[in-house]
Scaffold this motif. Structure first.
Motif, PDB file in Angstrom:
ATOM      1  N   TYR A 277       0.820  -1.228   0.000  1.00 12.13           N
ATOM      2  CA  TYR A 277       0.000   0.000   0.000  1.00 12.13           C
ATOM      3  C   TYR A 277       0.845   1.265   0.000  1.00 12.13           C
TER       4      TYR A 277
ATOM      5  N   LEU B 285      -0.283  -0.580   5.210  1.00 10.32           N
ATOM      6  CA  LEU B 285      -1.591  -1.106   5.615  1.00 10.32           C
ATOM      7  C   LEU B 285      -1.563  -2.610   5.438  1.00 10.32           C
TER       8      LEU B 285
ATOM      9  N   PRO C 222      -7.726  -2.887   2.307  1.00 16.81           N
ATOM     10  CA  PRO C 222      -7.959  -2.176   3.571  1.00 16.81           C
ATOM     11  C   PRO C 222      -8.473  -0.750   3.366  1.00 16.81           C
TER      12      PRO C 222
ATOM     13  N   GLN D 223      -8.737   4.841   5.018  1.00 20.28           N
ATOM     14  CA  GLN D 223      -7.343   4.385   4.926  1.00 20.28           C
ATOM     15  C   GLN D 223      -6.893   4.385   3.474  1.00 20.28           C
TER      16      GLN D 223
END
Lengths: 186, 666, 279
Positions: B90, B132, B576, B649
């Motif tokens: 991420y 993440l 996520p 997120q």
């Protein structure tokens, strides 16, 4: 192929989009006078869709636009909600402007003119005057000779016109609308 | 200071033909925090990915930006490459230099400058990215199928045959749906019931399928892999464990004049009834609206007739809960009634029928045992008119779409009529013949050429009754608009297929999108035709749009495969990209003030209440918490949060702000 | 109760009996009709066919005069006038058109008067009264003929249903009559061409009369002076198009109700018809 912008003029004046028509023919199927017309309504729509000058001329010089009674059956049933009656109004005005009048239009225009003359002069319809004026316009003196006396006897015909007081307003309305439009053309 | 690697892809010539990729790499290479910047012909290729992996290791990169195509295309590719090199995936982002730049602009300085800006934005964003972890959720390997027509039957059997459990819920007293009502099916003219009823029996007997008829979904909570379905089992008033299905009660029931739903109103049924002889289950229910006992408190003839005492007068609706991992919606469609058509008599003429009613007339199990007879007087019609596109392709009636199946079934109807009434004359008024499908066009040609069905191109303006005949006023547009008038004995309207009643409410219960006509919406019109926008809920059949049997069956199998694929995992991995409510150190704990505006705004019911307690167990504050399984990352809560306590997120306010500022700071 | 009244030209001339019956029935139902001062012709089909602005200005003046008189509701018995007034009111919701017309009229126009037809008048203000005052039930089997102008365009008039309207049928049933289910309720009779194309009109009207006759109608009930005079005064020409000549009278809804209320043939103008009325 002389494509003209007259179809877009039609749209801007009436809001009618001819390209919406998908030729289902429901208007024609329900039109009370379709069988008398040179081109029934759906055919007329197709001619307009091509947008070519020869086809537009066919439309304007057809009897179809004059035989339309504006009964609105077509509009009531059109799946695409195309306002054919409104379009016919516009096409009639155009046919007069371009002087492409089908012979069938003559008595109809004569009637409308006589009708409007009566209103212009008196503010109301003077039926006796209308009929006389119409006869002079069409030289059809014998028509309706049989029913006029009965009408008179049953109290349905006034010999003299009813006039409204404010006749100047009529002159103004006519002057600013239909007569104004005529001078525009010249 | 950050150490970002930037990789600019030429995409063959897709990008490099309009964007000066070398200049992009050069200028970005000079940015603060950028440790490494290169361009390459195919960044997604194996050598391209190797460049990225090696750079991550060599420069110790803590962020990667790939300037290439759409992240929809290759984000997973590049993130996987980064992960393989030991970088949290991420921390890798893509700048879309193709769809957002090279494909939509001419080659120019400005185009290159736009590309630079796009990459710059992502560089600033990546600086704020945090590592993440993907979310893992367990999967309940049991499917809920809603609707027991051919779509639901096919989906249930296919899922059950992969070894997974299926709960099949049907609103009516029997499964079978519209297909059980059909006579013969195009283009092969095989008997609909003959091919369907074995499937219905298979469903009832399958060890992996639990069938609930006369039942409806009450509510659905949860998320992919973890749904909780509440199902209302409507009171049948008959105990199915003792009922033998002997049918004596049905014969004795004094209320006999109820229009039969199965016969589309052309026949009648009793108040205690089985919809049709081949019903599954073949046991009756009591229609409480029409039953004398429920209406007036007296009768109970069925109870006296029943040898095994199966009538349960006081039985109430029961609500059961089932945990399932996936849902298949297969609720089918409905057809407009003849009363929808002012111009065809507002439904007041008995011999103006819908196509579905004609199916019942033509069906051996129908009210006339397959003979075509007029409902008004029982006479065999000698002239019959079929009107296609009745209500369909008719924006004035609010149905602009094509119902798709009518051209074919109308040809079939005319053909069946000609086969059954040899001296009969049939006319079809049509606008276009849409016969796309294997052997479909040939079928229509057969109707016209071999069975001498008279096809007239034009719509019908009106139908009215006179002297026992139906006067049909149509037009032949191929003859320049010649009016056609037919004195018919029967008129069949191919009425529009519409969404089933209650589909809008069902969609709302499931948080599934639907179109303006209340058909359920697929997630992507081409590439995700059986998925919905809610993960774990799939579509099968005509609840998505009108479709014929082969298409429905294909779609149902497609949905079943999606379910099976989902069930092949013990755990689900999810991106996520979900909302989180911030948590801070004491004494603040969180900036969330517990106003729960987010809760009202959330379309997925993902906001939960959390009590933050001190060590002594005393309540410090109420705050919001996001259920990561339910959250779809839409961000609505973020916009609603007045104390700025929620963030998505991977797309935090801070990150987006950094992107915007990178443009303004020039 | 009081209500504004726009008779229109036909009702002062060839359709006097409509006017007479409207006035007589209104009086019997204690409805006071207040005629619009110095009203003019609505322009009818002629203005509509020849010039759009003219076709809007003429009805606009009528409604402006009604507003000046403070008439918030105006009953228009003539279906043609009713149609023109309603359509004009709709068209003049467009600001450009409205200001142009106000400019032509040199009069304020708001479009605030509610325009209703005679069926709406009877339905809204007469129904209870009529039921109470029936002295001689109108026990006849009739065909209610609505024509085009009363129901179309539906999007603007929003009156009754497009095909197979019912309001007149309901009214006739209320005064003791039976109504036929027939096929030509809203087909055009061609009245617009009554003078200019009598040939076509005779054919269209012939179809209408034939269907009513075939189904055993004792009379045609209408609410439009165009339809009435066309079907009545042109009967000679119409009958030439029919195999069996028809002597079915064509009477106004107000005449039928008037008869039920016990009003005389004289008061209702029934003597003015061409086709003898013996009901």
């Amino acid at each position: 192929m002389g494509h003209t912008n007259k179809v877009s003029d039609l749209q801007s004046h009436t809001g009618v989009e001819v390209m919406r028509c998908y030729q289902c023919g429901k208007c024609t199927a329900g039109c009370v006078l379709a069988s008398e017309m040179n081109y029934p309504p759906s055919y007329l729509m197709r001619l307009l869709q091509t947008g070519t000058k020869p086809n537009l001329d066919k439309v304007l010089s057809s009897n179809s636009i004059w035989l339309c009674l504006n009964c609105e059956n077509c509009l009531g049933r059109c799946p695409m909600e195309i306002d054919i009656p409104k379009m016919m109004d516009y096409l009639r005005t155009q046919a007069i402007k371009e002087n492409k009048l089908h012979p069938d239009s003559k008595p109809i225009i004569a009637f409308h003119k006589s009708f409007l003359d009566s209103i212009k002069n008196t503010g109301r319809l003077y039926e006796m005057g209308l009929v006389l004026s119409y006869k002079f316009r069409t030289f059809n003196f014998l028509q309706d000779l049989s029913i006029a006396p009965s009408m008179y006897l049953k109290g349905k015909l006034h010999l003299l016109p009813e006039k409204i007081k404010d006749r100047r307003s009529m002159k103004r309305i006519f002057g600013q609308t239909i007569e104004n439009a005529k001078t525009d053309n010249k | 200071m950050s150490k970002i690697g930037v990789f600019i892809c030429h995409c063959g010539e897709n990008i490099s033909a309009t964007v000066d990729v070398e200049r992009v790499a050069r200028e970005i290479g000079g940015m603060e925090g950028v440790a490494h910047a290169i361009d390459y012909k195919y960044m997604c290729s194996d050598p391209g990915q190797t460049f990225i992996k090696e750079a991550v290791k060599k420069y110790g990169l803590d962020g990667v930006v790939v300037g290439a195509c759409s992240p929809r295309m290759h984000e997973p590719t590049f993130r996987r490459a980064c992960a393989e090199a030991g970088l949290n995936p991420y921390l890798c982002e893509m700048a879309n230099l193709r769809e957002h730049c090279s494909w939509v602009h001419e080659k120019s300085e400005e185009t290159t400058e736009k590309a630079i800006d796009l990459v710059k934005m992502l560089v600033e964003k990546v600086k704020k990215n945090k590592p993440l972890d993907s979310i893992k959720v367990p999967v309940t390997k049991k499917a809920l199928v809603i609707g027991g027509g051919i779509a639901g039957i096919q989906a249930s059997l296919d899922i059950a045959n992969t070894g997974h459990k299926v709960i099949l819920v049907e609103r009516d007293p029997s499964i079978g749906g519209h297909m059980s009502q059909l006579s013969e099916t195009f283009p092969t003219l095989d008997c609909s019931q003959c091919i369907l009823t074995p499937r219905m029996v298979e469903v009832a007997q399958h060890p992996n399928i639990k069938l609930y008829t006369y039942a409806e979904l009450e509510s659905l909570e949860g998320f992919i892999g973890n749904f909780k379905a509440k199902i209302r089992l409507k009171a049948k008033s008959v105990n199915y464990s003792t009922c033998t299905g002997c049918g004596a009660c049905i014969q004795k029931c004094p209320v006999k004049k109820i229009p039969s739903e199965f016969n589309a109103g052309l026949g009648t049924r009793t108040a205690i009834y089985v919809p049709f002889p081949q019903a599954v289950p073949n046991k009756p229910v009591i229609d409480r609206v029409n039953c004398n006992y429920y209406k007036r408190g007296a009768c109970k003839i069925c109870e006296k007739t029943c040898q095994v005492g199966s009538i349960e007068w006081d039985k109430e609706d029961e609500i059961i809960t089932e945990e399932v991992g996936a849902v298949v919606l297969a609720t089918g469609f409905d057809v407009k009634g003849t009363d929808f058509f002012p111009e065809y008599g507002y439904g007041q003429y008995k011999d103006v029928l819908t196509g579905l009613q004609f199916e019942r007339l033509a069906s051996a199990s129908g009210p006339t045992f397959g003979e075509i007879r007029r409902p008004s007087d029982g006479a065999v019609p000698k002239k019959i008119v079929f009107i296609a596109c009745a209500g369909s392709r008719d924006p004035a009636k609010g149905i602009p779409y094509c119902s798709k199946i009518c051209c074919m079934y109308t040809a079939k109807h005319a053909m069946l009529y000609q086969h059954k009434v040899h001296d009969g004359e049939s006319t079809v008024f049509y606008m276009d013949i849409r016969a796309g499908g294997k052997n479909y066009e040939e079928f229509v040609r057969r109707a016209i050429e071999e069975d001498t069905v008279n096809y007239v191109r034009g719509r019908v303006a009106r139908v009215y009754e006179k002297n026992g005949k139906l006067i049909v006023k149509g037009v032949d547009t191929l003859l320049g608009g010649e009016q056609v008038e037919i004195e018919a004995d029967m008129v069949v309207l191919a009425t529009a297929g519409v969404a089933n009643c209650g589909s809008e409410q069902l969609a709302q219960k499931l948080h599934v999108s639907y179109d303006p006509y209340h058909f359920f919406a697929e997630a992507h019109p081409k590439l995700k035709p059986v998925e919905t926008n809610t993960a774990g809920i799939y579509l099968a059949g005509a609840c998505q749009a009108p479709k014929d049997i082969p298409e429905t069956v294909g779609m149902a199998s497609g949905a079943a495969v999606k379910v099976a694929a989902l069930f092949s995992n013990d755990e689900l991995v999810r991106e996520p990209v979900v909302a989180v409510v911030n948590r801070l150190a004491p004494p603040l704990y969180s900036t969330c003030v517990g106003c729960f505006m987010c809760e009202t705004a959330c379309p997925y019911n993902a906001i939960e209440h959390e009590e933050i307690k001190g060590r002594d167990g005393s309540l410090i504050r109420n705050s919001a918490r996001v259920n990561q399984g339910l959250c779809q990352g839409c961000g609505t809560c973020v916009a609603f949060c007045r104390s700025k306590s929620i963030d998505i997120q991977g797309y935090t306010n801070e990150q987006v702000y950094a992107e915007v500022m990178s443009l303004l700071n020039d | 109760m009081k209500i504004g009244f726009y008779p229109g030209c036909s009702l002062t001339g060839s359709s006097r009996e409509y006017n007479e019956s409207v006035v007589a029935v209104a009086k019997a139902l204690d409805i006071e009709l207040i005629e619009i001062n110095d009203w003019n012709c609505c322009g009818a089909t002629a203005a509509h066919a020849m010039n759009e602005e003219l076709s809007l200005s003429l009805p606009a003046r009528i409604m402006a005069m009604a507003e000046k008189q403070g008439l918030t509701e105006v009953v228009v018995p003539c279906a043609a006038c009713y149609n023109r007034l309603k359509v004009t009111q709709h068209e003049l919701e467009d600001d450009t058109k409205r200001s142009r017309v106000i400019d032509i009229l040199k009069m304020p126009y708001q479009g605030s008067s509610r325009i209703i037809n005679v069926l709406q008048l009877l339905e809204m203000y007469g129904a209870e009264n009529i039921k109470a005052k029936i002295t001689r039930p109108f026990a006849h089997k009739v065909a209610c003929y609505y024509g085009c102008l009363l129901v179309r365009p539906h999007s603007i008039l929003k009156f009754d249903r497009v095909e197979d309207p019912q309001s007149m049928d309901t009214m006739i049933k209320m005064v003791g009559g039976t109504t036929l289910d027939w096929a030509f309720k809203t087909e055009c009779c061609g009245a617009g061409f009554s003078v200019s194309r009598t040939d076509l009109v005779a054919k269209l009207s012939g179809n209408i009369l034939k269907d009513a006759a075939d189904r055993g109608a004792e009379a045609l009930i209408v609410a439009c002076p165009m339809c009435q005079s066309n079907l009545d005064m042109r009967r000679g020409a119409i009958n030439k198009t029919l195999e069996t000549p028809s002597d079915i009278p064509v009477i106004y809804i107000t005449q039928a109700i008037g008869l039920a209320l016990g009003l005389s043939a004289q008061e209702l103008g029934l003597k003015r018809h061409f086709v003898t009325v013996e009901l």
